[in-house]
Scaffold this motif. Structure first.
Motif, PDB file in Angstrom:
ATOM      1  N   ASP A 247       0.809  -1.218   0.000  1.00 44.34           N
ATOM      2  CA  ASP A 247       0.000   0.000   0.000  1.00 44.34           C
ATOM      3  C   ASP A 247       0.840   1.264   0.000  1.00 44.34           C
ATOM      4  N   VAL A 248       2.142   1.124   0.219  1.00 48.78           N
ATOM      5  CA  VAL A 248       3.045   2.278   0.294  1.00 48.78           C
ATOM      6  C   VAL A 248       3.619   2.565  -1.091  1.00 48.78           C
ATOM      7  N   ASN A 249       3.430   3.802  -1.553  1.00 51.69           N
ATOM      8  CA  ASN A 249       3.987   4.183  -2.854  1.00 51.69           C
ATOM      9  C   ASN A 249       5.492   4.416  -2.774  1.00 51.69           C
ATOM     10  N   TRP A 250       5.922   5.085  -1.684  1.00 49.65           N
ATOM     11  CA  TRP A 250       7.353   5.398  -1.549  1.00 49.65           C
ATOM     12  C   TRP A 250       7.793   5.234  -0.102  1.00 49.65           C
ATOM     13  N   PHE A 251       8.899   4.505   0.074  1.00 50.68           N
ATOM     14  CA  PHE A 251       9.580   4.384   1.358  1.00 50.68           C
ATOM     15  C   PHE A 251      10.706   5.403   1.353  1.00 50.68           C
ATOM     16  N   VAL A 252      10.745   6.273   2.371  1.00 50.80           N
ATOM     17  CA  VAL A 252      11.757   7.334   2.415  1.00 50.80           C
ATOM     18  C   VAL A 252      12.527   7.215   3.732  1.00 50.80           C
ATOM     19  N   PRO A 253      13.554   6.373   3.766  1.00 52.22           N
ATOM     20  CA  PRO A 253      14.355   6.213   4.979  1.00 52.22           C
ATOM     21  C   PRO A 253      15.439   7.284   5.043  1.00 52.22           C
ATOM     22  N   HIS A 254      16.001   7.465   6.222  1.00 54.18           N
ATOM     23  CA  HIS A 254      17.191   8.306   6.341  1.00 54.18           C
ATOM     24  C   HIS A 254      18.263   7.778   5.401  1.00 54.18           C
ATOM     25  N   SER A 255      18.859   8.680   4.625  1.00 54.96           N
ATOM     26  CA  SER A 255      19.879   8.288   3.643  1.00 54.96           C
ATOM     27  C   SER A 255      21.247   8.204   4.307  1.00 54.96           C
ATOM     28  N   ALA A 256      21.415   7.189   5.134  1.00 52.96           N
ATOM     29  CA  ALA A 256      22.674   7.008   5.849  1.00 52.96           C
ATOM     30  C   ALA A 256      23.720   6.349   4.969  1.00 52.96           C
ATOM     31  N   ASN A 257      23.278   5.390   4.180  1.00 53.00           N
ATOM     32  CA  ASN A 257      24.193   4.519   3.452  1.00 53.00           C
ATOM     33  C   ASN A 257      23.309   3.615   2.590  1.00 53.00           C
ATOM     34  N   PHE A 258      23.600   3.519   1.307  1.00 56.42           N
ATOM     35  CA  PHE A 258      22.705   2.769   0.428  1.00 56.42           C
ATOM     36  C   PHE A 258      22.684   1.280   0.766  1.00 56.42           C
ATOM     37  N   ARG A 259      23.802   0.732   1.209  1.00 58.56           N
ATOM     38  CA  ARG A 259      23.830  -0.681   1.580  1.00 58.56           C
ATOM     39  C   ARG A 259      22.924  -0.926   2.790  1.00 58.56           C
ATOM     40  N   MET A 260      22.904   0.018   3.721  1.00 57.17           N
ATOM     41  CA  MET A 260      22.013  -0.087   4.874  1.00 57.17           C
ATOM     42  C   MET A 260      20.558  -0.034   4.420  1.00 57.17           C
ATOM     43  N   VAL A 261      20.244   0.879   3.508  1.00 58.42           N
ATOM     44  CA  VAL A 261      18.878   0.991   2.984  1.00 58.42           C
ATOM     45  C   VAL A 261      18.470  -0.306   2.288  1.00 58.42           C
ATOM     46  N   GLU A 262      19.379  -0.897   1.513  1.00 54.00           N
ATOM     47  CA  GLU A 262      19.075  -2.170   0.843  1.00 54.00           C
ATOM     48  C   GLU A 262      18.728  -3.254   1.857  1.00 54.00           C
ATOM     49  N   SER A 263      19.510  -3.344   2.930  1.00 53.73           N
ATOM     50  CA  SER A 263      19.272  -4.367   3.946  1.00 53.73           C
ATOM     51  C   SER A 263      17.936  -4.130   4.643  1.00 53.73           C
ATOM     52  N   ILE A 264      17.637  -2.871   4.965  1.00 53.68           N
ATOM     53  CA  ILE A 264      16.365  -2.547   5.611  1.00 53.68           C
ATOM     54  C   ILE A 264      15.198  -2.921   4.697  1.00 53.68           C
ATOM     55  N   CYS A 265      15.307  -2.586   3.426  1.00 50.42           N
ATOM     56  CA  CYS A 265      14.241  -2.903   2.476  1.00 50.42           C
ATOM     57  C   CYS A 265      14.009  -4.411   2.381  1.00 50.42           C
ATOM     58  N   GLU A 266      15.100  -5.158   2.305  1.00 48.63           N
ATOM     59  CA  GLU A 266      14.980  -6.615   2.197  1.00 48.63           C
ATOM     60  C   GLU A 266      14.246  -7.190   3.408  1.00 48.63           C
ATOM     61  N   LYS A 267      14.621  -6.728   4.600  1.00 53.98           N
ATOM     62  CA  LYS A 267      14.008  -7.255   5.821  1.00 53.98           C
ATOM     63  C   LYS A 267      12.578  -6.759   6.002  1.00 53.98           C
ATOM     64  N   ALA A 268      12.260  -5.581   5.478  1.00 52.88           N
ATOM     65  CA  ALA A 268      10.921  -5.014   5.630  1.00 52.88           C
ATOM     66  C   ALA A 268       9.975  -5.438   4.511  1.00 52.88           C
ATOM     67  N   GLY A 269      10.494  -6.116   3.497  1.00 55.11           N
ATOM     68  CA  GLY A 269       9.664  -6.549   2.383  1.00 55.11           C
ATOM     69  C   GLY A 269       9.242  -5.426   1.461  1.00 55.11           C
ATOM     70  N   ILE A 270      10.109  -4.410   1.345  1.00 54.68           N
ATOM     71  CA  ILE A 270       9.840  -3.276   0.461  1.00 54.68           C
ATOM     72  C   ILE A 270      10.860  -3.291  -0.675  1.00 54.68           C
ATOM     73  N   PRO A 271      10.425  -3.289  -1.926  1.00 53.56           N
ATOM     74  CA  PRO A 271      11.385  -3.251  -3.032  1.00 53.56           C
ATOM     75  C   PRO A 271      12.226  -1.986  -2.972  1.00 53.56           C
ATOM     76  N   VAL A 272      13.521  -2.126  -3.165  1.00 54.57           N
ATOM     77  CA  VAL A 272      14.399  -0.952  -3.097  1.00 54.57           C
ATOM     78  C   VAL A 272      14.043   0.055  -4.178  1.00 54.57           C
ATOM     79  N   GLU A 273      13.391  -0.397  -5.245  1.00 50.10           N
ATOM     80  CA  GLU A 273      12.959   0.511  -6.317  1.00 50.10           C
ATOM     81  C   GLU A 273      11.873   1.465  -5.846  1.00 50.10           C
ATOM     82  N   LYS A 274      11.253   1.171  -4.710  1.00 47.50           N
ATOM     83  CA  LYS A 274      10.197   2.032  -4.167  1.00 47.50           C
ATOM     84  C   LYS A 274      10.734   2.973  -3.085  1.00 47.50           C
ATOM     85  N   THR A 275      12.047   3.172  -3.054  1.00 47.31           N
ATOM     86  CA  THR A 275      12.627   4.093  -2.083  1.00 47.31           C
ATOM     87  C   THR A 275      12.986   5.414  -2.742  1.00 47.31           C
TER      88      THR A 275
END
Length: 333
Positions: A247-275
């Motif tokens: 239901d989420v169009n865009w996930f907007v996490p803190h841009s700390a590090n792209f590898r961290m964002v990738e790991s968070i997306c994988e564990k949260a079930g959100i495609p990284v393309e939707k960030t």
């Protein structure tokens, strides 16, 4: 944390980044690193660095001016200014007070808050609470950071990360089109020793600190905490809202590090393309990274009115704050 029915809407946004760039090639001349190493581990290529006469306050002014020019907003009836910053010009007066003076806003509360990289989501949460409670009607929320002035450019593990910038949003009373759907906040103060900048105390949790005006970070520990905590927070937010990740169009996490964002997306079930992120050309700008990502999403035609957003800030403290929002800005002036 279930929200009461919100009566607050985000109506406008503006941003500013300095002209000076610090590229990976520049960093290769400063420390033992390489463009390939930095991109592989962080996803970063450039950062913006404040000029000699640029500070959190002056960048904040320009971000607010950008908001006004884009949306034709009137600031005279702003009744609260909240600034998220870890790098104010002074211990006091606050950057918020400087903004009030610069724009001659006649009658407003004004204060800074420090929730580090979660600061923007914290400030939005507070703005919503102040408006929904009936205490205020128009809140100017600003994030501004000059991290380059507290970065140790001899430490190759941290100097590759940080950049400077500012962003601003207006949050206004609107019972018909509220933005705020759900919120989740949390803290792990025991982990504060993993990322800090000293002031008066030289110990934390019984341990001696490296006494420096520069930031000190244990990147491995912060990474482990964030990639464990943020996916759990995302799950909690979705449950509160009665939504799924789809239901989420865009996930907007803190841009700390792209590898961290990738790991968070994988564990949260959100495609990284939707960030939406901002680290590739702006680096880690702490509390400014989320609104810069929103601005980039608008500039690139990705972010549209009616989109459902999940914002999640996390960082020093250790502290974190997530929000689910309905994006619905005013028409541009």
């Amino acid at each position: 944390m279930n929200l009461t029915v919100s009566t607050a809407r985000i109506t406008a946004i503006g941003s500013y980044v300095p002209e000076k760039k610090l590229t990976n090639a520049d960093l290769e001349q400063m420390v033992d690193t390489s463009d390939e190493w930095i991109v592989q581990r962080t996803g970063m290529r450039e950062r913006r660095i404040a000029g000699e006469n640029e500070y959190s306050s002056t960048m904040a002014y320009k971000a607010v001016e950008d908001l006004v020019s884009r949306y034709g907003q009137d600031l005279t009836d702003v009744d609260c200014i909240i600034v998220s910053t870890t790098t104010p010009d002074y211990a006091f007066p606050s950057v918020a007070c400087q903004i009030q003076g610069y724009f001659h806003i006649p009658s407003t509360a004004a204060f800074d808050l420090n929730a580090t990289c979660a600061g923007f989501t914290y400030a939005l949460h507070m703005a919503n609470g102040l408006i929904t409670s009936g205490l205020h009607r128009k809140v100017l929320v600003v994030a501004a950071e000059t991290l380059s002035r507290v970065t140790d450019y001899t430490d190759r593990s941290t100097c590759i990360l940080f950049g400077d910038g500012a962003a601003a949003v207006l949050v206004e009373k609107d019972e018909q089109r509220p933005s705020f759907i759900a919120a989740h906040l949390g803290t792990n103060g025991e982990g504060g020793i993993h990322v800090y900048r000293t002031n008066l105390s030289k110990t934390m949790n019984g341990e001696d600190l490296l006494t420096s005006e520069k930031m000190v970070q244990n990147g491995r520990e912060v990474y482990k905490w964030a990639t464990r905590t943020v996916p759990q927070g995302v799950e909690t937010l979705l449950e509160q809202a009665g939504m799924t990740a789809g239901d989420v169009n865009w996930f907007v996490p803190h841009s700390a590090n792209f590898r961290m964002v990738e790991s968070i997306c994988e564990k949260a079930g959100i495609p990284v393309e939707k960030t939406l992120t901002s680290m590739e050309y702006y680096g880690n700008t702490s509390s400014v990274s989320i609104p810069l990502a929103l601005q980039l999403g608008l500039n690139e035609g990705k972010l549209q009115n009616g989109d459902t957003l999940l914002l999640y800030g996390f960082g020093g403290g250790l502290t974190h704050a997530g929000l689910i929002l309905k994006w619905d800005l005013d028409d541009r002036g």
